[in-house]
Design a protein around this motif. Structure first.
Motif, PDB file in Angstrom:
ATOM      1  N   LEU A   1      -7.600   1.192   3.051  1.00  0.00           N
ATOM      2  CA  LEU A   1      -6.501   0.636   2.252  1.00  0.00           C
ATOM      3  C   LEU A   1      -5.688   1.738   1.593  1.00  0.00           C
ATOM      4  N   ARG A   2      -6.355   2.775   1.130  1.00  0.00           N
ATOM      5  CA  ARG A   2      -5.604   3.891   0.533  1.00  0.00           C
ATOM      6  C   ARG A   2      -4.742   4.584   1.585  1.00  0.00           C
ATOM      7  N   ASP A   3      -5.278   4.742   2.790  1.00  0.00           N
ATOM      8  CA  ASP A   3      -4.480   5.334   3.869  1.00  0.00           C
ATOM      9  C   ASP A   3      -3.274   4.465   4.186  1.00  0.00           C
ATOM     10  N   TYR A   4      -3.488   3.168   4.252  1.00  0.00           N
ATOM     11  CA  TYR A   4      -2.400   2.209   4.497  1.00  0.00           C
ATOM     12  C   TYR A   4      -1.345   2.311   3.407  1.00  0.00           C
ATOM     13  N   TYR A   5      -1.794   2.321   2.155  1.00  0.00           N
ATOM     14  CA  TYR A   5      -0.839   2.400   1.045  1.00  0.00           C
ATOM     15  C   TYR A   5      -0.051   3.708   1.092  1.00  0.00           C
TER      16      TYR A   5
END
Length: 556
Positions: free
Chosen positions: A428-432
């Motif tokens: 999710l952090r990579d996506y964000y």
């Protein structure tokens, strides 16, 4: 935003209306593909909005919006702005008067000559009047005049000429001239406030990060501003009617912890400040970037209601405050590319509000939160069974449903349980980080989680996001003896309409107080497993820890 029940429609009437719609599905043709505006010929870069309100805040005495535009195609002759019914006084392009045409919800501006890809064009629209929507001019809880932006999904064009689609993100500045008695807040940082005795005060705000048009707002009232007492990295303040002043700090006591929790879990807070505003919105809360507006009844007592053990405020208040703050990352910074991707905003905000409850109120409260979300979704699905990724619904307000909120949250929870916390949150952090201050699609999320986990999630997304329904499990078991050995046979059937869900299903077997988990991996709607046992188990449970959105056939 947070769904209110929901637009003032009584629950019985809502169920009846949904039932009528479901019945009509059998007698009407399939819905047509929804048409959405595309960024294909031009895109907005910045809006400079100057608004002067009259003394009683009943109309916009005058307004001037300058739109900085980048041309994307060759030989562009017109810029088609979304705009409502307010009177247009003049239009200019790059400082020269321009011809324009009006049609319902459109203002088409003719350029002096054909513009080419890469050119920058400045369009200025001068206008005035009372907008029919978007900027709500109404009395607040103190019965004082107020003006509040409330734009979702595509209502901002009723008071600001713009490209009214979430993919058309841009920076914005507001210059608001309002009576000296009033407070003003808007997106971004307060640059200047110019007072001149009893004459109107001029407020100027600037948001330097591109935000979706539905998040561009101002709020004007005679209310009170309170700065949060907690120490926060981001300036945090509350704008409330005078009658809510004494309770505001308590009512918003979960805000600073939510701001810190999401900053630690996802990424640093993306905007210059955070203002929490009690004002006019048709929703429970509206996530305008850095200037969230909550319903005017947020702090009203509803008698006996569930309370947050951690904050001593109604659980519904804790939920909606966390939900809207989570939107600052998901919905505002990372914005859905199309309306079909709305769950990337609402499903995320719903689940992250649950994560906040999990952290501060514990596992039992979190399980209750997820159980309630599942029940709400099941009730909705019985009335209207559509995919989360809905490309057909024409009325955008109907997308504010349990599919995008509660089922979307459950999709994230199932991914978390499948991938594990470390991989899930890293993904999710990579996506964000890949899509901050921009737009994202469902496929962008899948790609990020696949890269983080090394797993192929195509089938999961196909069934849960692009498909419909949920699994309904029917479990049967019996003993089998072969020579000197004893076995337990477990048969698992899926009885829902449509295709099978192929998610691994954990089964808890309890024998003499000892629990054992076995996992069934379905390849179709029927699956079996044989387990060697010494004695008959006392209980067999499907997914006791709630890792799957499911129903279980009750055989009582």
């Amino acid at each position: 935003m947070e769904m209110k029940s929901r637009i003032g429609i009584p629950a019985i009437a809502l169920r009846a209306a949904c039932g009528l719609f479901a019945a009509l599905l059998f007698i009407t043709p399939a819905l047509a593909q929804r048409r959405e505006r595309l960024i294909d010929t031009w895109k907005p870069l910045h809006y400079d909005v100057a608004i002067t309100l009259n003394d009683q805040l009943t109309e916009i005495a005058k307004a001037r919006t300058e739109i900085s535009v980048e041309v994307l195609t060759a030989n562009l002759n017109k810029i088609d702005l979304d705009f409502g019914e307010m009177a247009v006084d003049s239009v200019s392009v790059s400082g020269q008067p321009a011809r324009f045409e009006r049609s319902p919800d459109l203002l088409s501006v003719t350029l002096a000559g054909a513009a080419q890809a890469g050119e920058k064009v400045s369009i200025v629209v001068n206008y005035h009047g009372r907008p029919k929507d978007g900027l709500i001019l109404a009395s607040d809880r103190d019965n004082k005049p107020s003006a509040t932006g409330d734009n979702w999904p595509n209502r901002v064009h009723q008071w600001i000429p713009c490209f009214d689609h979430p993919s058309a993100k841009a920076t914005v500045s507001f210059t608001v001239t309002a009576p000296a008695r009033d407070l003003v807040v808007a997106n971004g940082k307060l640059l200047t406030m110019t007072r001149n005795g009893a004459d109107p005060t001029i407020w100027r705000f600037e948001e330097t990060k591109p935000i979706p048009p539905y998040c561009m707002v101002i709020a004007v009232s005679e209310g009170a501003k309170l700065d949060a007492s907690e120490k926060t990295v981001t300036p945090l303040s509350y704008y409330v009617p005078q009658r809510d002043r004494a309770y505001a700090s308590k009512g918003f006591s979960s805000a600073a912890p939510a701001l810190a929790f999401f900053s630690e879990t996802i990424a640093p807070y993306p905007y210059e400040k955070l203002a929490l505003i009690i004002g006019a919105t048709r929703f429970g809360g509206m996530e305008n970037s850095s200037a969230i507006v909550f319903t005017s009844t947020l702090f009203d007592s509803r008698g006996t209601e569930k309370m947050s053990k951690r904050f001593g405020i109604p659980a519904r208040t804790e939920d909606v405050v966390a939900h809207e703050i989570a939107h600052q990352w998901f919905g505002d910074s990372v914005t859905e590319s199309t309306w079909a991707d709305l769950w990337l905003s609402e499903g995320f905000a719903t689940y992250f509000a649950g994560l906040f409850i999990e952290k501060y109120d514990g596992q039992d409260a979190f399980r209750d939160y997820l159980r309630n979300a599942a029940e709400r979704y099941f009730a909705y699905e019985k009335q209207r069974n559509t995919p989360i990724h809905d490309t057909e619904t024409q009325d955008l307000m109907r997308l504010l449903n349990e599919n995008n909120y509660q089922k979307g949250a459950w999709v994230l929870h199932m991914l978390r349980k499948r991938l594990g916390d470390e991989v899930f949150f890293r993904g999710l952090r990579d996506y964000y980080n890949a899509h901050a201050q921009a737009n994202a699609t469902t496929e962008d999320l899948r790609d990020a989680l696949e890269k983080a986990s090394g797993q192929n999630l195509k089938e999961f997304f196909a069934r849960w996001v692009y498909g419909t329904g949920h699994p309904i499990y029917d479990l049967a078991s019996f003993d089998e003896e072969r020579s000197t050995r004893r076995f337990l046979i477990i048969d698992l059937k899926q009885t829902q309409a449509g295709d099978a869900f192929l998610d691994p299903v954990p089964i808890e077997i309890t024998t003499d107080g000892v629990k054992k988990i076995v996992t069934i991996q379905p390849a179709s709607k029927t699956a079996s497993v044989r387990i060697s046992i010494e004695r008959a188990p006392s209980s067999i449970q499907i997914d006791p820890d709630g890792t799957l959105l499911k129903e279980i056939v009750d055989k009582r």
